[in-house]
Design a protein around this motif. Structure first.
Motif, mmCIF file in Angstrom:
data_model
loop_
_atom_site.group_PDB
_atom_site.id
_atom_site.type_symbol
_atom_site.label_atom_id
_atom_site.label_comp_id
_atom_site.label_asym_id
_atom_site.label_seq_id
_atom_site.Cartn_x
_atom_site.Cartn_y
_atom_site.Cartn_z
ATOM 1 N N ARG A 84 44.832 41.846 33.000
ATOM 2 C CA ARG A 84 45.653 42.983 33.438
ATOM 3 C C ARG A 84 47.083 42.517 33.658
ATOM 4 O O ARG A 84 47.344 41.609 34.445
ATOM 5 C CB ARG A 84 45.095 43.562 34.733
ATOM 6 N N MET A 85 48.015 43.177 32.955
ATOM 7 C CA MET A 85 49.414 42.791 33.034
ATOM 8 C C MET A 85 50.216 43.724 33.926
ATOM 9 O O MET A 85 51.138 43.309 34.617
ATOM 10 C CB MET A 85 50.041 42.802 31.622
ATOM 11 N N THR A 135 35.957 41.975 46.812
ATOM 12 C CA THR A 135 36.074 41.658 45.393
ATOM 13 C C THR A 135 36.446 42.883 44.561
ATOM 14 O O THR A 135 35.763 43.912 44.620
ATOM 15 C CB THR A 135 34.740 41.068 44.880
ATOM 16 N N PHE A 136 37.516 42.736 43.806
ATOM 17 C CA PHE A 136 37.944 43.752 42.849
ATOM 18 C C PHE A 136 38.216 43.046 41.524
ATOM 19 O O PHE A 136 38.503 41.846 41.518
ATOM 20 C CB PHE A 136 39.224 44.460 43.337
ATOM 21 N N PRO A 137 38.125 43.753 40.391
ATOM 22 C CA PRO A 137 37.840 45.180 40.236
ATOM 23 C C PRO A 137 36.363 45.498 40.419
ATOM 24 O O PRO A 137 35.497 44.629 40.249
ATOM 25 C CB PRO A 137 38.283 45.446 38.790
ATOM 26 N N THR A 145 34.064 54.537 35.713
ATOM 27 C CA THR A 145 35.241 54.402 36.575
ATOM 28 C C THR A 145 35.497 52.927 36.892
ATOM 29 O O THR A 145 34.583 52.098 36.848
ATOM 30 C CB THR A 145 35.075 55.161 37.899
ATOM 31 N N ILE A 146 36.739 52.645 37.210
ATOM 32 C CA ILE A 146 37.161 51.303 37.605
ATOM 33 C C ILE A 146 38.000 51.421 38.875
ATOM 34 O O ILE A 146 38.879 52.285 38.961
ATOM 35 C CB ILE A 146 37.980 50.618 36.498
ATOM 36 N N ASP A 174 41.202 42.695 35.604
ATOM 37 C CA ASP A 174 41.627 41.850 36.721
ATOM 38 C C ASP A 174 42.972 41.202 36.387
ATOM 39 O O ASP A 174 43.274 40.943 35.220
ATOM 40 C CB ASP A 174 40.572 40.761 36.969
ATOM 41 N N SER A 175 43.747 40.934 37.411
ATOM 42 C CA SER A 175 45.014 40.216 37.194
ATOM 43 C C SER A 175 44.770 38.722 37.390
ATOM 44 O O SER A 175 44.114 38.311 38.348
ATOM 45 C CB SER A 175 46.085 40.708 38.166
#
Length: 203
Positions: A84-85, A135-137, A145-146, A174-175
């Motif tokens: 993820r940017m 904890t994500f995502p 869904t996210i 995720d980043s």
């Protein structure tokens, strides 16, 4: 061990500051990790072209790969990789690094729920019993869904996406950790610092 890690953190931060200041000993690179291969000891990142830590610029390609330092004493916390940017809540769009095309991809999403001004220790995103971030995502493939949390943007958001995107790996959403690398030879890190997991003021 804790004292050793803390000492490494402080010394690394000070060293990088010194390197930035003098600019003679080598070069410093910084970016977000999209791949980390522990066995091969390589890390691949999207370089940050903006020196503002609150507003990084992850829009430049291609990705760049470094060999990790040979000396383990020159390595801080190992990085987490993610694709993820950017999360653009004005356009309702998420930008990812697409491994298949080796390019960025903007994906429109539909907002299900969004909470703003969510601090990193808000009970919505932080477990007070364990004293650890939640904890994500959270990827709900059944309901398509996210749920993401962006600490920089202080946004907790749940959105829906078309079904085909749920075939992508979980780290797509995720980043990755932000890291800083000192090098003298292109592609070979001499010092590695995980900015996301570093607090130079923490003892």
């Amino acid at each position: 061990m804790i004292k050793k890690h803390g000492l490494f953190t402080v010394l690394s931060a000070l060293s990088f500051i010194f390197i930035f200041a003098c600019g003679k000993l080598g070069n410093v690179d910084q970016g977000r990790v999209i791949e980390f291969d522990k066995e091969k000891a390589t890390v691949t990142l999207i370089r940050d072209f903006n020196a503002d830590p609150k507003n990084p610029d992850y829009t430049h390609l291609p990705p760049y790969t470094y060999e990790m330092p040979k000396n383990p004493d020159e390595i801080g916390a190992l990085p987490k990789a993610g694709k993820r940017m950017q999360l653009d809540t004005e356009k309702n769009q998420i930008v990812i690094f697409d491994t298949a095309t080796q390019n960025f991809k903007a994906i429109d999403y539909k907002v299900i729920d969004q909470k703003d001004n969510v601090a990193k220790k808000d009970p919505l995103v932080y477990d007070e019993e364990t004293e650890e971030p939640k904890t994500f995502p959270i990827i709900d493939k059944a309901n398509k869904t996210i749920t993401l949390y962006s600490g920089r943007q202080k946004i907790l958001i749940t959105f829906s996406l078309p079904e085909q995107y749920f075939a992508l790996p979980d780290d797509t959403w995720d980043s990755g950790d932000e890291v800083r690398i000192y090098y003298k030879v292109e592609g070979k890190a001499r010092r590695f610092m995980n900015i996301s997991k570093t607090d130079i003021f923490k003892k």
